[in-house]
Design a protein around this motif. Structure first.
Motif, PDB file in Angstrom:
ATOM      1  N   LEU A  97     -18.045  51.666   2.374  1.00 22.90           N
ATOM      2  CA  LEU A  97     -16.881  51.937   3.085  1.00 22.90           C
ATOM      3  C   LEU A  97     -16.601  53.216   3.225  1.00 22.90           C
ATOM      4  O   LEU A  97     -16.509  54.132   2.126  1.00 22.90           O
ATOM      5  CB  LEU A  97     -15.733  51.011   2.772  1.00 22.90           C
ATOM      6  N   LEU A 131     -13.039  54.467   4.757  1.00 28.37           N
ATOM      7  CA  LEU A 131     -11.651  54.085   5.145  1.00 28.37           C
ATOM      8  C   LEU A 131     -10.706  55.260   5.335  1.00 28.37           C
ATOM      9  O   LEU A 131     -10.777  56.330   4.843  1.00 28.37           O
ATOM     10  CB  LEU A 131     -10.875  53.135   4.035  1.00 28.37           C
ATOM     11  N   THR A 134      -4.602  49.787   5.228  1.00 28.36           N
ATOM     12  CA  THR A 134      -6.100  49.146   5.348  1.00 28.36           C
ATOM     13  C   THR A 134      -6.012  47.597   4.951  1.00 28.36           C
ATOM     14  O   THR A 134      -5.522  47.545   3.659  1.00 28.36           O
ATOM     15  CB  THR A 134      -6.982  49.751   4.805  1.00 28.36           C
ATOM     16  N   LEU A 194      -7.641  44.218   3.348  1.00 28.76           N
ATOM     17  CA  LEU A 194      -8.924  43.618   2.949  1.00 28.76           C
ATOM     18  C   LEU A 194      -8.678  42.189   3.236  1.00 28.76           C
ATOM     19  O   LEU A 194      -7.873  41.400   2.728  1.00 28.76           O
ATOM     20  CB  LEU A 194      -9.388  44.068   1.400  1.00 28.76           C
ATOM     21  N   VAL A 215     -10.706  45.327   7.029  1.00 25.76           N
ATOM     22  CA  VAL A 215     -11.950  45.087   6.332  1.00 25.76           C
ATOM     23  C   VAL A 215     -12.266  43.530   6.051  1.00 25.76           C
ATOM     24  O   VAL A 215     -11.357  43.243   5.529  1.00 25.76           O
ATOM     25  CB  VAL A 215     -12.310  45.824   5.109  1.00 25.76           C
ATOM     26  N   VAL A 263     -19.059  43.188   3.335  1.00 30.35           N
ATOM     27  CA  VAL A 263     -18.386  43.617   4.476  1.00 30.35           C
ATOM     28  C   VAL A 263     -18.907  42.872   5.476  1.00 30.35           C
ATOM     29  O   VAL A 263     -20.172  43.335   5.906  1.00 30.35           O
ATOM     30  CB  VAL A 263     -18.130  44.998   4.587  1.00 30.35           C
ATOM     31  N   GLU A 308     -15.386  45.723  10.017  1.00 29.60           N
ATOM     32  CA  GLU A 308     -14.493  46.758   9.554  1.00 29.60           C
ATOM     33  C   GLU A 308     -14.394  47.532  10.756  1.00 29.60           C
ATOM     34  O   GLU A 308     -15.056  47.934  11.790  1.00 29.60           O
ATOM     35  CB  GLU A 308     -15.235  47.419   8.378  1.00 29.60           C
TER      36      GLU A 308
END
Length: 360
Positions: A24, A26, A32, A34, A206, A213, A216
């Motif tokens: 990732l 980010l 962000t 999850l 995400v 993942v 995203e």
């Protein structure tokens, strides 16, 4: 997004039930989320970032390397704060002393968050002399978040901070989290399995499944996709950033303007002309017509163009992605209706939007 203003995580670890394997990059600011079902690896990823769980790979936060093939920064050296589901306040200390416990250990020159700021952001001024046992669940969690911020972290990790709260306490604390979203310059990784929380708080999302993942990106773009597994569930919908352009006091409505059009929503005491708002529009509340029909109860009508038609996981239903101006929408309808309307990509239609929720 440069490496000096981003969180890079290439981490792997093996468990009996699944293998965590993520790669990732980010944003180094904002929230962000999850997001995913229980057991998908959200909390495991958070614990690996914190250093609480051993993982192989690379991790850097806004240009500072925390882990690579040659070294791994120990947990106590990582400049982060972790807010758990349970608040774990010191029961023998007042709110004030809980807050200052970590704050006093940060040299004044290194304090990025001042005591008064955290107290104001979380609305704690009237609680400072209370003991934790005298606080509601929402109040305890607000103290826990303020205590974390007062350690001046470079990264804030929040592991389902609302999951242990009842509905009333969740509604009490969400406005404070929204306030942090607007004022905090510390990047936040926020674990949740609640689509409504993600829609209300996140800038970036995400989506995880089985330790990997599956989707995203920026919140608005990612939620509007039809090729990610969670888009086809009950809470499928989009987020639209808008600005209040007009208030109709007679009908208790206000007009929210966005690139491509406007929507009428219920007026609320907190709203004012010129105020930016975040709208949530669920796919189940959007229908499609071939032409605008004003002889009906639905007041929100938008000209749009069909972008994509996807088969839903629910037998007999389809998910249609559309665009009005620069803004994407999703509509869930029966496959029979899509067939009867002869919907095809590029086709001009009218969106009929029944319910719009202001979530921020």
């Amino acid at each position: 997004m440069t490496h000096s203003n981003s969180i890079l995580a290439r981490l792997q670890c093996d468990f009996e039930t699944f293998r965590l394997d993520v790669n990732l990059q980010l944003p180094g600011q904002g929230i962000t989320a999850l997001f995913g079902h229980s057991g998908c690896g959200k909390t495991t990823l958070l614990r690996c970032i914190a250093g609480l769980q051993k993982a192989d790979g690379y991790l850097s936060v806004n240009g500072d390397c925390w882990q690579d093939d040659h070294h791994e920064m120990p947990v106590h050296r990582r400049p982060l704060a972790y807010v758990f589901q349970e608040t774990s306040l010191f029961p023998h200390l007042t709110v004030r002393r809980n807050l200052t416990y970590g704050y006093r250990r940060i040299p004044a020159s290194q304090r990025r968050v001042q005591f008064g700021q955290a107290v104001d952001w979380l609305g704690l001024s009237h609680l400072l002399d209370r003991m934790p046992e005298k606080l509601s669940g929402g109040e305890r969690q607000r103290v826990a978040i303020a205590r974390a911020l007062l350690t001046s972290p470079r990264l804030l990790l929040m592991d389902e901070p609302l999951s242990a709260l009842d509905r009333h306490s969740k509604q009490e604390i969400l406005p404070y989290l929204e306030n942090l979203h607007r004022t905090l310059d510390i990047p936040v990784l926020y674990v949740s399995h609640s689509a409504s929380e993600v829609a209300r708080l996140a800038d970036h999302v995400v989506m995880m499944d089985g330790g990997q993942v599956v989707a995203e990106g920026p919140l608005q773009e990612t939620l509007a996709r039809t090729d990610q597994p969670f888009a086809l569930e009950e809470d499928a919908g989009v987020i639209v950033n808008a600005v209040i352009g007009e208030q109709d006091k007679h009908w208790h409505l206000c007009r929210a303007d966005f690139p491509g059009g406007s929507l009428w929503v219920r007026d609320e005491p907190k709203l004012a002309t010129g105020l930016p708002v975040r709208l949530q529009i669920l796919a189940r509340d959007v229908s499609i017509a071939l032409a605008a029909n004003h002889d009906q109860s639905i007041q929100n009508l938008l000209s749009a163009r069909v972008l994509e038609i996807a088969t839903d996981q629910i037998p007999g239903t389809s998910l249609v992605r559309l665009q009005s101006g620069d803004t994407s929408f999703l509509a869930r309808l029966t496959s029979r209706a899509a067939h009867q309307l002869q919907l095809t990509p590029g086709m001009a239609v009218c969106l009929q939007i029944k319910t719009v929720a202001i979530v921020d």
